[in-house]
Design a protein around this motif. Structure first.
Motif, PDB file in Angstrom:
ATOM      1  N   ARG A  74      -5.841   3.878   3.680  1.00 21.56           N
ATOM      2  CA  ARG A  74      -5.381   2.726   2.914  1.00 21.56           C
ATOM      3  C   ARG A  74      -5.421   1.482   3.791  1.00 21.56           C
ATOM      4  O   ARG A  74      -5.042   1.534   4.957  1.00 21.56           O
ATOM      5  CB  ARG A  74      -3.947   2.972   2.411  1.00 21.56           C
TER       6      ARG A  74
ATOM      7  N   ARG B 163       0.767  -1.235   0.000  1.00 26.13           N
ATOM      8  CA  ARG B 163       0.000   0.000   0.000  1.00 26.13           C
ATOM      9  C   ARG B 163       0.804   1.294   0.000  1.00 26.13           C
ATOM     10  O   ARG B 163       0.225   2.378  -0.109  1.00 26.13           O
ATOM     11  CB  ARG B 163      -0.974   0.016   1.191  1.00 26.13           C
TER      12      ARG B 163
ATOM     13  N   SER C 269      -5.609  -1.662  -7.179  1.00 25.14           N
ATOM     14  CA  SER C 269      -6.826  -0.861  -7.123  1.00 25.14           C
ATOM     15  C   SER C 269      -8.016  -1.770  -7.403  1.00 25.14           C
ATOM     16  O   SER C 269      -7.870  -2.853  -7.981  1.00 25.14           O
ATOM     17  CB  SER C 269      -6.784   0.246  -8.169  1.00 25.14           C
TER      18      SER C 269
END
Lengths: 251, 251
Positions: free
Chosen positions: B80, A157, B202
């Motif tokens: 995140r 991430r 993503s």
DNA sequence: CGACGTGTTGAGTGTGATCAACATCTGTGG
DNA sequence: CCACAGATGTTGATCACACTCAACACGTCG
């Protein structure tokens, strides 16, 4: 490059262990010390580049790092390499293989590495007679898991710049807690290839990313080594709070 | 969404544990069973979406999963999320926090989750009186580390398609070893958002990647769920040999 | 001397990210 | 009952971060 010359004697009997006095490590009961002293069967010194443990092997030993740097890694059949974590003095290596039978990763020396050697088949004696030490072993495994969690978060991430900053801050902190560069130059003995294989980046992009950190005066890059100049800057870039350092056991 | 209705009684005393008979789990000594039975103080059933353990908290409990799916994850301050691993029946959760004091990750239920509840402060009694179980705890921690190593290799060095194939094969195998979908439909109860947060991709790209696996008839995607149709194809795409499944302990 | 490991930089490419719009389906409240 | 919001899944267009290819500098070591 596999110079595995086992120096047999014990230069550092556990009673005069140079690591134990550091206050990073928890205190020890006399009977625990006596057991560990018997558990330790020798020392092993290896050169940079030596593979200490090999994925797929069944090692009869486990080791505690006495001095130096190393890293754990896995290889894919086509040669891709992922570095999983680094080892510094006080870290136990080979526990996983000792328990589950077969090593699932390899370990290589980044610098001259001094290791305390323990016999795998004495491990159960430890569990039977020294519950405190058994607890310590689980504790060490849990801490390794914590570091892996953070590495996984990083690779999954964080951006390239954040990842690099995280990694170097992480290694810098770990080195400091065990006074790894108390004497002499404060450098982390890695190449940019190691950084790339840790962060999951190509070596070219790693080079360009490190350059940004150099231009911000956060680090300095030497020949096969990195020096951290501004740890706070690295922590800020990475959005990381650092190792919540707790006293830890030492085998 | 935090329905934490603790069902106090023991619907499943350890003596009639529905998991233990599975030959994935190692055999147990009668005195070990007796201890575990006392160690277990109750059961807890939570709904999908419930956060069982929270990063930063100091939990007084650890749990073994009796039935259902969950996942471990970490969050960054800007939102995140990285999923670290999944939990299935037989997995122990909260050990890390019990040893080091503070949880460094959170755990959330993917389906209705039944948990056996243990008291943290009885952990040392286990170490003192049951070296075999103590060994098991370390074994479980080492196995979690092995899974994390493989996940890290995946996120760091595999392509998007390889990663997706690896993850689904991995979850499929884990489900099978504990007969997780013995009854009814053989689906893994995750959303594409979970896949994305596990693989470090993503959500849009995850969708397009999964479509490729669907078009190859390797998997089928249902509403909030995945069904593996061709495990061999997934293993091949990922370049992975599968879990070398060994008998494991059950707490 | 040449081979090799390491670090550096530029040019072109592509995998995967972001933005946007839309289709379903569920659950909720009016 | 309907209207609406929210979660989930889908697809196309565009963008950018990171990859590959290539060339070169510098050191060490045989």
């Amino acid at each position: 490059m596999t110079s595995t010359a086992p120096s047999l004697g014990k230069l550092y009997p556990c009673e005069i262990c140079p690591l134990r006095p550091l206050n990073t490590f928890r205190d020890f009961q006399p009977d625990e010390l006596a057991f560990i002293s018997r558990f330790k069967t020798g020392e092993l010194t290896v050169d940079r580049g030596t593979t200490v443990l090999v994925e797929g092997s069944h090692s009869a030993h486990l080791y505690t790092v006495l001095s130096g740097w190393g890293f754990r890694y896995k290889l894919m059949s086509d040669g891709r390499r992922q570095i999983l974590n680094y080892v510094v003095p006080g870290d136990l290596i080979g526990l996983q293989g000792s328990l589950t039978g077969e090593m699932q990763h390899s370990v290589e020396a980044l610098s001259t590495l001094m290791l305390c050697v323990f016999e795998r088949d004495q491990l159960f004696t430890l569990y039977r007679n020294h519950p405190g030490l058994a607890y310590d072993l689980t504790w060490l495994a849990a801490r390794e898991e914590q570091m892996l969690d953070e590495n996984l978060l990083s690779v999954g991430r964080r951006s390239a710049l954040e990842r690099a900053a995280y990694l170097l801050a992480f290694l810098h902190q770990r080195a400091q807690t065990v006074h790894l560069y108390a004497n002499g130059r404060a450098t982390i003995p890695i190449t940019q290839q190691h950084v790339a294989d840790t962060l999951g980046l190509s070596i070219v992009h790693t080079n360009k990313t490190l350059r940004k950190l150099i231009n911000r005066n956060a680090i300095r890059w030497l020949d096969r080594g990195c020096e951290v100049l501004d740890e706070a800057a690295l922590l800020g870039i990475a959005g990381w709070e650092g190792l919540g350092e707790q006293r830890r056991p030492l085998m």
